[in-house]
Design an enzyme around this catalytic site. Structure first.
Site, PDB file in Angstrom:
ATOM      1  N   ASP A 182       0.839  -1.193   0.000  1.00 53.78           N
ATOM      2  CA  ASP A 182       0.000   0.000   0.000  1.00 53.78           C
ATOM      3  C   ASP A 182       0.879   1.250   0.000  1.00 53.78           C
ATOM      4  OD1 ASP A 182      -3.007   0.787   0.459  1.00 53.78           O
ATOM      5  OD2 ASP A 182      -1.846   2.129   1.747  1.00 53.78           O
ATOM      6  N   ILE A 183       0.542   2.226  -0.863  1.00 57.48           N
ATOM      7  CA  ILE A 183       1.288   3.483  -0.897  1.00 57.48           C
ATOM      8  C   ILE A 183       0.893   4.306   0.336  1.00 57.48           C
ATOM      9  CG2 ILE A 183       1.678   5.628  -2.158  1.00 57.48           C
ATOM     10  CD1 ILE A 183       1.163   4.122  -4.737  1.00 57.48           C
ATOM     11  N   ASN A 190      -2.898  12.741  -3.076  1.00 56.40           N
ATOM     12  CA  ASN A 190      -3.902  13.157  -4.062  1.00 56.40           C
ATOM     13  C   ASN A 190      -4.445  14.546  -3.740  1.00 56.40           C
ATOM     14  OD1 ASN A 190      -4.384  11.580  -6.300  1.00 56.40           O
ATOM     15  ND2 ASN A 190      -5.734  10.157  -5.254  1.00 56.40           N
ATOM     16  N   ASP A 199      -2.501   9.773 -10.336  1.00 58.68           N
ATOM     17  CA  ASP A 199      -2.493   8.707 -11.339  1.00 58.68           C
ATOM     18  C   ASP A 199      -1.078   8.428 -11.835  1.00 58.68           C
ATOM     19  OD1 ASP A 199      -5.207   8.472 -11.109  1.00 58.68           O
ATOM     20  OD2 ASP A 199      -5.677   9.495 -12.995  1.00 58.68           O
ATOM     21  N   GLU A 226      -4.929   2.525  -4.127  1.00 58.73           N
ATOM     22  CA  GLU A 226      -3.468   2.615  -4.066  1.00 58.73           C
ATOM     23  C   GLU A 226      -2.837   1.328  -3.535  1.00 58.73           C
ATOM     24  OE1 GLU A 226      -5.000   4.285  -0.093  1.00 58.73           O
ATOM     25  OE2 GLU A 226      -5.649   4.149  -2.185  1.00 58.73           O
TER      26      GLU A 226
END
Length: 313
Positions: A182-183, A190, A199, A226
């Site tokens: 997971d980021i 964002n 993106d 993500e």
């Protein structure tokens, strides 16, 4: 017999839009129509009265040879499979070999030994259409199993691959490892940089991590938002841990700025959870995914930009 009958039949054979060859009982060519002349380049005087296999030596011993024998000696018709015999005759249209359907039919001749008729139909358009449909189906299938943004495997592809590798691991008695990735603080990324930058970040991270896969059986997929998942068949926990640490380091090497990340580097980082199904302890895929999810949550709770591992219960 009507004296016009034979010339009329020959005119008909020459007018039809397919190849027509008639052989006598000794396999000599007695008719070679205009279509055959046009696409073979062989004129009447070059073929009439000659042994068929002297004119078409490449067909000797093959399916056409067998079909001719069946027709002349067993009174048995044959339709050659176009799949197995795509272009048996050397026939061309604008320098391209014609794809063919071939039918061999016995012909009873009053007062004479049996003859046979060979019909050759140009099926190039149908073959081309079939090829196009197959290619379109492959493109559609690839789109169905690929994530529209990142181009890596999507969630559906992940689910199918996970079931397949799970069954293979149980059948073969081999370990199966799963990484959930997971980021970190991606919502904040964002909000700060905008969805277009978000993106681009997903695309860049996905490409980098997918490029780390070494074996065809390994799979990198976008699990959702993500979050990514990596399936590593025949991989022990220690090997999975080394891969996870390499992924974590590779993500930092991308040096994607992230001012809203609590990590001191202020770069995009990832947290990773690992779960491994051991060879001697088969379990359901949901349990393996659940364990990797819990390990991911643990990695995030203890500070992010970390790797954690849990044994499936």
């Amino acid at each position: 017999m009507n004296p016009l009958r034979l010339p009329l039949l020959e005119s008909v054979f020459c007018a039809v839009n397919l190849g027509a060859i008639v052989l006598d009982h000794e396999r000599r060519i007695v008719l070679w129509n205009a279509w055959m002349i046009r696409h073979s380049g062989l004129r009447h005087e070059q073929v009439l009265g000659r042994d068929f296999f002297a004119v078409c030596p490449d067909l000797r011993g093959g399916r056409v040879d067998t079909a001719i024998q069946h027709a002349l000696y067993n009174n048995f018709p044959s339709l050659l499979s176009q799949t197995l015999n795509k272009a048996p005759f050397a026939l061309y249209l604008r320098d391209e070999r014609i794809q063919q359907a071939v039918e061999v039919t016995p012909i009873a001749v009053e007062g004479a030994p049996r003859h046979c008729l060979i019909q050759v139909t140009d099926v190039s358009i149908a073959v081309g259409r079939e090829k196009l449909l197959r290619e379109q189906a492959m493109v559609l299938r690839s789109q169905t199993f690929a994530d529209g943004l990142t181009g890596i495997a999507n969630r559906r592809h992940f689910d199918v691959a996970m079931e397949k590798e799970h069954r293979r691991a149980k059948r073969g008695g081999t370990p199966l490892s799963l990484l959930m990735i997971d980021i970190d603080h991606f919502k904040a990324y964002n909000d700060h940089y905008g969805h277009q930058k978000g993106d681009q970040c997903l695309i860049q991270v996905a490409a980098a991590l997918a490029g780390m896969l070494k074996r065809p059986c390994d799979l990198m997929a976008r699990y959702g938002g993500e979050e990514f998942a990596m399936i590593l068949p025949d991989t022990e926990p220690e090997q999975a841990w080394r891969m996870a640490e390499a992924i974590r380091a590779r993500t930092q090497e991308l040096a994607i700025p992230h001012e809203r990340n609590s990590d001191p580097s202020q770069r995009v980082t990832v947290s990773i959870g690992i779960a491994t199904q051991q060879a001697d302890a088969p379990l359901e895929t949901e349990a393996l995914i659940g364990a990797a999810d819990r390990a991911l949550y643990q990695a995030k709770r203890t500070g992010r930009n970390r790797v954690a591992a849990l044994s499936p219960a």
